[in-house]
Scaffold this active site. Structure first.
Site: not given
Length: 536
Positions: A86, A157, A200, A271
């Site tokens: 990333d 982001r 998450h 992901d």
């Protein structure tokens, strides 16, 4: 060049499965022995690196990736490895030392300059080429749209609330990366909305209809595909209009839509399947089977171990995964190893660090917003004996996606290094200051002629504003310049107690340098009315 069809014919099923799994390890110098042994058995296809586990600086990473790729000669097919990371810029910059720290996507979105986005992608591409990276998990193509429905912007982001701006900035960045031979990866398809639900920790169920999804969330991905993006990473949310049952990462319906309706021919990357939105519901093994059946080519699952290959092999043997599905992905992976020239790492740097710093500064300056205050009254006038107070909100990691180590950043040091002022008192403000800390921090302003006050998501951590209120009790007329360094949603709250409010779109050295230039008059700042929406 890899002879893809020849190798596919020769490969065993287990060797093919190994190409689909991005292995993960902790170490800074070399592959661990267990991974070297897998490679000797032709069972290592690619790796994912993380800032805290594999990266000290760009030269260390360069040396390590050179060593890793030298092991390609130890496998039967001399296959190089896909090496991935990333490197978004801003708060998620995995290679932090020795690279240019760009302001981040929100700042770029505020700047709204396709040429700058392209040049950033191109410069990052050159850095990553030297670092030995093949896939960059960037850019984020999610839209900050749901701010319109009252959801707060948490981090920096995303490029914009406007899908067209996201599409334009993202596609330009992609072109820059890919022009330098780096496979860009747009994420998180079909589009992660703004919500308090973090995948998450739990799954988000997106209720919007297909028309809305295609006009907002999917639009940037569609343009990225048209511009030739090589990879797309999936989101762990459930999109009811496309598949009511499975999150996108595990949904055959959604990934078939990506392939057939949107015409994407590149690599689909999951992901991390360790995220609790997936792990809690499907477990670490079942989720892998579902992802492969859905159409994922490259699996990220940092909880998986050497059992991955045997487990997927068993699924194929039992008829739970079609071998054709494996063959499709492996053919694609090998072709993209060719496209990225995997294994070929330059000995010398081809990027100019000075140019990178200048480009970062240009983006940072163009992305600043003056929310309140008269730009014609800047620069502030201070005598040498005057004290400048800085209350600097703690720049530490706030969310799971934060990877950059900004703990040592100091606005005082930046102002002094540029020669603007020397008599400065700076104090770090916690996100939740106590009553005692509120009084102590307010004193910094009381003893100063001018106060610079920064926030980190004060819309949520509202006790930060209590510091400003406490200061104003004693000093109702002193000049206060407030800076929303994280979420632009802080601007409206700060305006009541401040003479100036600046929105930065991020928190990096180049951004703070740009703010210092504005405050002390080296640069002028323009408030683009189109950017107002974030702050209403």
């Amino acid at each position: 060049m890899i002879d893809v069809e020849k190798i596919l014919v020769e490969m065993t099923l287990k060797e093919k499965i190994a190409q689909m799994y991005l292995q993960y390890y902790q170490g800074y110098d070399d592959l661990p022995q267990n991974l070297r042994e897998l490679n000797r058995k032709n069972l290592l296809g690619g790796l994912i690196f993380f800032s805290g586990n594999n990266v000290r600086d760009i030269d260390q990473l360069h040396d390590m990736t050179k060593k890793i790729q030298s092991y390609a000669k130890e496998n039967k097919y001399n296959l190089p490895f896909l090496l991935t990371i990333d490197q978004e810029g801003g708060q998620l910059t995995a290679i932090f030392n020795g690279t240019t720290i760009f302001p981040g996507n929100m700042s770029m979105g505020f700047a709204n300059d396709e040429n700058l986005a392209y040049l950033q992608g191109k410069h990052v591409g050159r850095e990553l080429k030297y670092a030995g990276i093949n896939i960059c998990y960037a850019p984020v193509l999610d839209v900050d749209y749901d701010v319109k429905n009252g959801s707060y912007v948490v981090d920096n982001r995303r490029f914009s609330t406007d899908p067209e701006v996201v599409a334009n900035m993202g596609s330009a960045f992609i072109r820059g990366l890919e022009d330098e031979g780096i496979l860009a990866c747009g994420k998180h398809f079909p589009g992660m909305r703004i919500t308090k639900v973090d995948t998450h920790f739990q799954v988000d169920r997106n209720p919007y209809d297909k028309k809305r999804l295609e006009n907002v969330e999917i639009l940037p991905f569609k343009k990225a595909i048209e511009k030739g993006v090589s990879c797309i990473m999936t989101h762990h949310g459930i999109f009811e209009a496309l598949d009511k049952d499975y999150p996108a990462s595990l949904s055959k319906k959604i990934l078939t839509y990506l392939r057939k309706d949107l015409g994407f021919e590149g690599l689909i990357v999951s992901d991390d399947l360790i995220m609790k939105a997936i792990l809690n519901e499907y477990g670490e093994k079942e989720s892998i089977k579902l992802a492969i059946n859905a159409g994922v080519d490259l699996i990220i699952s940092t909880c998986a171990g050497n059992w991955f290959i045997d487990y997927v092999y068993g699924c194929v043997i039992r008829g739970e995964i079609e071998q054709l599905r494996i063959d499709e992905s492996v053919r694609r992976i090998l072709n993209y190893k060719n496209k990225s020239d995997a294994g070929n790492i330059p000995d010398q740097k081809t990027f100019d660090s000075t140019y990178g710093q200048e480009l970062s500064a240009k983006i940072a300056s163009k992305g600043l917003i003056l929310y309140k205050g008269d730009e014609d009254e800047l620069a502030i006038k201070m005598e040498e004996k005057d004290k400048l107070g800085i209350i600097f909100a703690n720049p530490a990691r706030l969310v799971m996606s934060d990877a950059t180590n900004l703990y040592d950043i100091s606005f005082k040091d930046i102002i002094m290094s540029k020669g603007y002022h020397k008599n400065i008192k700076e104090a770090i403000m916690p996100w939740h200051p106590t009553d005692e800390e509120i009084i102590s921090l307010a004193d910094v302003g009381i003893i100063s002629e001018v106060l610079i006050f920064t926030t980190v998501n004060a819309y949520n951590f509202q006790r930060q504003i209590e510091v400003l209120k406490e200061f104003r009790k004693s000093c109702p007329t002193k000049k206060v310049i407030s800076i929303a360094t994280r979420s632009p949603m802080d601007a409206k709250i700060l305006a009541e107690y401040s003479d100036y409010v600046i929105i930065t779109g991020g928190l990096t050295p180049s951004i703070l340098e740009g703010v210092a230039n504005v405050i002390f008059g080296k640069e002028k700042i323009e408030f683009n009315k189109a950017k107002e929406f974030f702050c209403k």
